[in-house]
Each structure stands twice: as structure tokens, then as C-alpha cells.
Write a protein that holds these residues in place. Sequence first.
Motif, PDB file in Angstrom:
ATOM      1  N   CYS A 251      31.228  47.912  31.906  1.00  0.00           N
ATOM      2  CA  CYS A 251      31.537  46.842  30.942  1.00  0.00           C
ATOM      3  C   CYS A 251      30.839  45.536  31.261  1.00  0.00           C
ATOM      4  O   CYS A 251      31.039  44.543  30.550  1.00  0.00           O
ATOM      5  N   GLN A 252      30.047  45.510  32.335  1.00  0.00           N
ATOM      6  CA  GLN A 252      29.272  44.336  32.713  1.00  0.00           C
ATOM      7  C   GLN A 252      30.145  43.155  33.148  1.00  0.00           C
ATOM      8  O   GLN A 252      29.686  42.016  33.159  1.00  0.00           O
ATOM      9  N   SER A 253      31.402  43.403  33.475  1.00  0.00           N
ATOM     10  CA  SER A 253      32.276  42.317  33.937  1.00  0.00           C
ATOM     11  C   SER A 253      31.985  41.993  35.391  1.00  0.00           C
ATOM     12  O   SER A 253      31.649  42.876  36.187  1.00  0.00           O
ATOM     13  N   TRP A 254      32.148  40.703  35.735  1.00  0.00           N
ATOM     14  CA  TRP A 254      31.925  40.264  37.107  1.00  0.00           C
ATOM     15  C   TRP A 254      33.250  40.222  37.863  1.00  0.00           C
ATOM     16  O   TRP A 254      34.282  39.836  37.318  1.00  0.00           O
ATOM     17  N   ASP A 255      33.202  40.610  39.135  1.00  0.00           N
ATOM     18  CA  ASP A 255      34.367  40.569  40.034  1.00  0.00           C
ATOM     19  C   ASP A 255      35.562  41.320  39.455  1.00  0.00           C
ATOM     20  O   ASP A 255      36.710  40.929  39.627  1.00  0.00           O
ATOM     21  N   SER A 256      35.287  42.410  38.732  1.00  0.00           N
ATOM     22  CA  SER A 256      36.370  43.184  38.128  1.00  0.00           C
ATOM     23  C   SER A 256      36.815  44.349  39.007  1.00  0.00           C
ATOM     24  O   SER A 256      37.771  45.032  38.657  1.00  0.00           O
ATOM     25  N   TYR A 257      36.101  44.579  40.126  1.00  0.00           N
ATOM     26  CA  TYR A 257      36.485  45.649  41.048  1.00  0.00           C
ATOM     27  C   TYR A 257      37.390  45.095  42.135  1.00  0.00           C
ATOM     28  O   TYR A 257      36.972  44.211  42.896  1.00  0.00           O
ATOM     29  N   PRO A 258      38.637  45.569  42.242  1.00  0.00           N
ATOM     30  CA  PRO A 258      39.439  45.203  43.412  1.00  0.00           C
ATOM     31  C   PRO A 258      38.773  45.734  44.674  1.00  0.00           C
ATOM     32  O   PRO A 258      38.266  46.854  44.686  1.00  0.00           O
ATOM     33  N   PRO A 259      38.739  44.945  45.745  1.00  0.00           N
ATOM     34  CA  PRO A 259      38.056  45.390  46.972  1.00  0.00           C
ATOM     35  C   PRO A 259      38.855  46.405  47.776  1.00  0.00           C
ATOM     36  O   PRO A 259      38.916  46.369  48.995  1.00  0.00           O
ATOM     37  N   ARG A 260      39.509  47.322  47.076  1.00  0.00           N
ATOM     38  CA  ARG A 260      40.269  48.393  47.717  1.00  0.00           C
ATOM     39  C   ARG A 260      39.989  49.678  46.968  1.00  0.00           C
ATOM     40  O   ARG A 260      39.877  49.690  45.739  1.00  0.00           O
ATOM     41  N   ARG A 261      39.881  50.761  47.709  1.00  0.00           N
ATOM     42  CA  ARG A 261      39.636  52.049  47.085  1.00  0.00           C
ATOM     43  C   ARG A 261      40.887  52.540  46.366  1.00  0.00           C
ATOM     44  O   ARG A 261      41.999  52.053  46.609  1.00  0.00           O
ATOM     45  N   ILE A 262      40.700  53.540  45.497  1.00  0.00           N
ATOM     46  CA  ILE A 262      41.809  54.015  44.668  1.00  0.00           C
ATOM     47  C   ILE A 262      42.978  54.518  45.516  1.00  0.00           C
ATOM     48  O   ILE A 262      44.139  54.276  45.194  1.00  0.00           O
ATOM     49  N   GLU A 263      42.690  55.181  46.614  1.00  0.00           N
ATOM     50  CA  GLU A 263      43.769  55.744  47.429  1.00  0.00           C
ATOM     51  C   GLU A 263      44.582  54.655  48.119  1.00  0.00           C
ATOM     52  O   GLU A 263      45.676  54.931  48.611  1.00  0.00           O
ATOM     53  N   ASP A 264      44.080  53.419  48.171  1.00  0.00           N
ATOM     54  CA  ASP A 264      44.838  52.320  48.782  1.00  0.00           C
ATOM     55  C   ASP A 264      45.629  51.523  47.751  1.00  0.00           C
ATOM     56  O   ASP A 264      46.421  50.659  48.119  1.00  0.00           O
ATOM     57  N   LEU A 265      45.392  51.777  46.466  1.00  0.00           N
ATOM     58  CA  LEU A 265      46.078  50.991  45.426  1.00  0.00           C
ATOM     59  C   LEU A 265      47.499  51.499  45.221  1.00  0.00           C
ATOM     60  O   LEU A 265      47.811  52.648  45.462  1.00  0.00           O
TER      61      LEU A 265
END
Length: 385
Positions: free
Chosen positions: A371-385
Motif C-alpha cells: 500500500c506504499q504506507s510509511w512506518d506501517s510495519y510494527p517492528p515485531r514479527r507475527i508470532e510476537d504480536l
Amino acid sequence: MDFDFQWLLLGLPVAFALGWLASRIDVRQLRTQQQSAPKAYFKGLNFLLNEQQDKAIDAFIAAVQHDPDTTELHFALGNLFRRRGEYERAVRVHQHLLGRADLPRAERERAQHALAQDFLKAGLFDRAEAAYRELLDTPFRVEALLALLTLYERSRDWRAAIDAATDLETAGAGSFSQRVAHYWCELAQEAEARGETPAAEEALERARAAAPRAPRPVVMRGQRLARAGRHDEAMRTWAALIPVDPVSFSLVAREYAASAVEAGQQAAARETLRPLYERTPSIDLLQALRQLEPQAVTRRGWLSEHLAQQPSLSAALGLLDESASESGTLSDAELQGLRQVLGNAAKPLQRYRCAACGFEAQHYFWQCPGCQSWDSYPPRRIEDL
């Protein structure tokens, strides 16, 4: 007083000129209206192709005002309202068409079909059913029956659904035997819940007659026999699935093994299930074999083989259970199988997921590729969410 014919000679050219001028004004106005209506129509089409539905609706409304007798514009406008979710406005447009006494029969049936679609989309199922029923003697018969079938399924009116499916087969719309079998099975479940055993049995027989190769009636009949404690008959009933639909037999493999234990026929059941597992291995068949096998070493060997051929979390968990019950260590081959299974299961959880669009990636991105969004990724992997 004598009439002067001289005035008559002078008036005739004047009257002719006035009539000619009036006719020219009417023709010019008619041409203006005829030119403005197609222009508004094509303008609406252009907006529609550019996905500008609001402007398209305005253009079509203008076209309808210039030429209120054009049915195609009404249909286009009504369809636009329906696509936008403005069902009340769509209903008004199509009801206006139906209210016209000069509407040809084919256009009237088309308007009735559009009105039925409006009601269905709006969730007015009773009115939609009535509208579709009025189309059963028209060229829209098949479409109406298909819509009615969907309505009956939603309302769980299985007998009406059976009638609609039968009519569709008669109309040449294809085979609906599998669906009819499901409808009879649903009726059998309802009768069973009411404690009406004969009615449930009759419904299952109807299901088998409708689709002799359908697995669900066989599965349900065996389950009824098992609940009644008639495990030998239940096993024979389920075993009839193996030559016809061996994949569907996996759905009752564990119940088959449980009935075999209750009937004291573990050895015969193992002889039935083992060749089937070798042909079409599945975790359900493997778990059924485990229920029937008294030797822990044999069960552990089966699990290890399954892990080597088809790594799965269920087999890995079974192997851990078997090793824990024996208080023994795992061999190198078993450990390798466990590592492979856990590695495959962990891979999807080791990704990062965009909070804006859900795009998943193995690597962290500062800008989402989806989606070209900036800073939209939490700095944690899925298994840590």
C-alpha cells in the motif's frame, strides 16, 4: 357592411408565415431535446467508466428528465442506485417503470426482475421471494429459481429448496442431486433433534435416493447407528464409503475405530484401514490406526514414517505423546522429522505484517510494498504480536 376581399388576400400570407415560424420553433426545440438527451447519456457512461458514480447518476437523471419515456435510461439509473447500495431509490425507479401502462411485456418482465434484485440486495427477502415468484412464467424463470433457491437456503426452508432444485433440473439448469441430498440430510437432522426417529430415517433414505454416491447420508446413517449402540452395523455402513469415496471416509475414520473397539473388532478394522492409509494417507486415518494398535512401538513407527512422508503438526504432537508415554528418547530420524515440521509451521509466523493493508513479508520494510504506507510495519514479527 360588405366584406373586403383585399384583407383576405393580405391575411393569408401572414397566417402562413406565422404557422411556418411556429413549426420551425417546435422542430428546433425537439432537435435540442433529442441532442441533449444522448449527450447526457454518453456523459453518464463516461463518468461510469471512470468510476465516478455520483456524477454518472447526475448525468443519467438529467437524461431521464429530457426523455422520461426511455426505459434504457431508467434501467441504467436503477442499476447504478443498486450498485451504490441506494436500494430504496432503485426500487422507486423500477416500480415507476412497472407503473407505466404503455410498457411492453418484455420490458415489464425485465423491470420485475430488476425490482426483485433490488429487494434481494436490500435484505427484504419476503418481498424478493414474491417478486421472483412473479417471474416463474417468464424468460427469467431460471434466474428466478436460482434466486429463490438461495433464499430458501438462507431461511433454511429445505422442502421449498428441494422443490426449487427439482424445478431447476426440469428446466435444464444442470444437476442438483447433490444439493437435494444435503437438503434431505438437513431435514433428517431437524427430525432427529425433535426426537422423530422414523422421519429422520425416511429423510436419510430420500437423500440416498437423490444422490446414491453422496457421502453425507452414509456418514449420518452410520453415526445414528453408533449412537444407538449398533456398532457392527455402523462399521458396515461406513465401510461402504471406502470403494466409492475413500477420501470422505477419513471424516469418520476415528468414529469407525471407536465402534471397532466397542464391538471388539480391532484386528478386522486394522486390516481395513491399513491398506486405505497406504493408498491415501491422512492424519485422520493414522489417528484411527493408533486407536486400534495396542503396541506402542508400532504406533511410534507409524508416526515417524508419516512425519518423513507428510510433515504435519498433528503427527509431531502424536510422536511426542508416544515418546513421553514410553519415557524414551527420540531417535535422530524422529528429531529430524520434528525439526522439519516445526520449521515449516514457524515460517508463516516469522513474517512482518503491515498494519494498514495486511501485506506480509519475510523482511522488514520501512515503506510497505503493498500500500506504499510509511512506518506501517510494527517492528515485531507475527508470532510476537
